[in-house]
Design an enzyme around this catalytic site. Structure first.
Site, PDB file in Angstrom:
ATOM      1  CE  LYS A 149      -0.621   1.215   4.834  1.00  0.00           C
ATOM      2  NZ  LYS A 149      -0.274   2.617   4.708  1.00  0.00           N
ATOM      3  CG  HIS A 241      -3.734  -0.050   8.415  1.00  0.00           C
ATOM      4  ND1 HIS A 241      -3.311  -1.065   7.583  1.00  0.00           N
ATOM      5  CD2 HIS A 241      -2.660   0.774   8.560  1.00  0.00           C
ATOM      6  CE1 HIS A 241      -2.051  -0.860   7.242  1.00  0.00           C
ATOM      7  NE2 HIS A 241      -1.643   0.253   7.809  1.00  0.00           N
ATOM      8  CE  LYS A 341       2.125   9.529  10.281  1.00  0.00           C
ATOM      9  NZ  LYS A 341       2.814   8.351  10.851  1.00  0.00           N
TER      10      LYS A 341
END
EC number: 1.1.1.49
Length: 495
Positions: A149, A241, A341
């Site tokens: 990916k 995911h 993040k």
């Protein structure tokens, strides 16, 4: 003596063999297969990239990386020496047929052998590599290609890449990898659901209040800023995911544990996702972008202050979503997804929050600050495990007080030894031709359709990322997203 588990003889070619993913994950995973006796003696491994290396130089480069990235205590000089003998190097440029002819010379002595081509490069190079493999006669009925990916940046680009690869390889030869599906806890999710009578009867809207899926990272964009800015959290994490995790939580039992049967059920889940568009984008999503702050006691820059950053970037580094499924099993059950993040810790988990008992006979229960209905937590990282939170009597005389207590299953403690890396499991499956844990083409199309609609609604409604301080759990709007429903994110460090 270590038991030797025979697998097929295969030739494995890692394109992008000197890249970060190959050095950090792929070759260490292949080494672990060597260490645990997974390879036939005649299996061969080839690294391929544009740079010039001799076999010896390439092996030395891999050994240096292996000492750094192979789990502590598992790098064995004797085993590495045996592993290195399997490895050769070929200088190959994606658009240059000459390098592929050299590769053909190295592989042509075993024309009927299973071949696994791993494309660990930019997807922009996939088509050239596939066409050149075919042109020099390296695509056989026993060939398989593993695609790393991200596969495109939207539905149209994904379809273009899949179409090009599909001109060379049949669908059953294409293995679109999502390393989350190789994690032990993720694989165990189907076992937990379909092999335990205590869970499957409760796995529906009558007994489950909501589901949370969190994938948090401590790291920022850092040295990958340019790459990450082209993707963002939605394309980098949600489209693959997180939607894959949602599918495994929500899917119906397949009629048999077969690769197409399992993936058919996942497709049904994706089709049942209710659309998020202009009408509900404000109440169903939150975009965020990290600012400077502290993570793990260390001061870190904001996203727009990272090296190479474009200060005008509106790329999101955090996404929270309230999703729903329009089907019989899950009607009315919200699925809360969040990923980002520069969060407080590296932390991935699935939380199944059960409904409360229909009639509470303990009068003090709901007045207690720590009271909660039963909850099942599946920890994916950093410590794989399953935790079932039950209410118990707090010891002592007098009034009955309840205290939530966790029944803990730590994979490390229960099963001992190391937990295989996700890439190790998935590479073995690719060698064996088992694509159950890989993503089918129609799965990708449907996932991109859903994600593209959200991206379009963000653009139409001028929704830009909200700032959040590094080291926190994202923008305050993400808390409001779930708390307006009377629920809260699971952030208990002990579970």
């Amino acid at each position: 003596m270590r038991q030797r588990l025979k697998h097929r003889i295969a030739d494995i070619v890692i394109f992008g063999g000197t890249g970060d993913l190959a050095l950090r994950k792929l070759f260490p995973a292949l080494y672990e297969m060597e260490r645990t006796g997974r390879f036939d003696d005649d299996t061969r491994i080839f690294g391929a990239s544009r740079s010039e290396h001799s076999d010896e130089d390439f092996r030395a480069k891999l050994e240096e990386a292996g000492k750094k990235f192979v789990p502590e205590g598992e790098f064995e000089a004797k085993t590495w020496k045996k592993f290195a003998k399997r490895i050769s190097y070929v200088q190959v440029s994606a658009g240059d047929e000459a390098g592929f002819k050299v590769l053909h010379e190295k592989l042509s002595d075993q024309p009927d052998r299973d071949r696994v081509y791993y494309f660990s490069t930019s997807p922009a190079l996939f088509a050239d590599m596939a066409f050149n493999l075919k042109k020099v006669g390296l695509v056989t009925p026993n060939s398989r290609v593993v695609l790393e990916k991200p596969l495109g940046h939207d539905l149209d680009s994904c379809r273009e890449i899949n179409g090009q690869i599909g001109e060379v390889f049949d669908e059953n030869q294409i293995f679109r990898i999502d390393h989350y599906l190789g994690k032990e806890t993720v694989q165990n999710l189907m076992i937990l659901r379909f092999a335990n009578a205590m869970f499957e009867p409760l796995w529906n809207s009558a007994h489950i209040d909501h589901v949370q899926i969190t994938v948090g990272e401590e790291v920022g964009a850092e040295g990958r800023w340019s790459y990450y800015d082209d993707a963002g959290a939605m394309r980098d994490m949600v489209q693959n995911h997180m939607l894959q995790l949602l599918c495994l939580v929500a899917m119906e039992p397949p009629y048999v544990l077969d690769q197409d049967a399992v993936r058919d059920e996942k497709v049904k889940v994706l089709k049942a996702l209710m659309p998020i568009n202009d009408s509900n984008i404000d109440t169903s999503t939150v975009r965020g972008q990290y600012r400077k702050g502290a993570v793990g006691g260390k001061e870190v820059p904001g996203y727009l202050e990272e090296e190479g950053a474009n200060v005008d970037s509106t790329t999101e580094t955090f996404v929270a979503i309230r999703a729903e499924l329009n089907n019989w099993r899950w009607s009315g059950v919200p699925f809360y997804l969040r990923t980002g993040k520069r969060l407080p810790k590296r932390h991935s988990e699935i939380v199944i929050q059960f409904r409360d008992v229909p009639h509470q006979i303990f009068p003090l229960a709901k007045s207690m600050t720590n009271y909660q209905a039963n909850r099942l937590v599946l920890r994916l990282q950093p410590d794989d495990g399953i935790h079932l939170i039950l209410n118990n009597k707090n010891p002592g005389p007098g009034l009955v007080r309840l205290r939530p207590t966790a029944l803990n299953l730590s994979f490390a403690e229960a099963f001992g030894g190391r937990s295989p890396d996700a890439y190790e499991r998935l590479l073995l499956d690719a060698i064996d031709g088992n694509n159950t844990l890989f993503v089918r083409r129609d799965e990708q199309d449907i996932a991109w359709q859903w994600v593209d609609a959200i991206q379009e609604a963000w653009q139409n409604n001028h929704i830009t990322p909200k700032g959040y301080t590094s080291g926190t759990w994202g923008p305050s709007a993400a808390i409001a997203l779930i708390e307006r429903d009377g629920r809260t994110w699971n952030e208990e460090a002990g579970f």
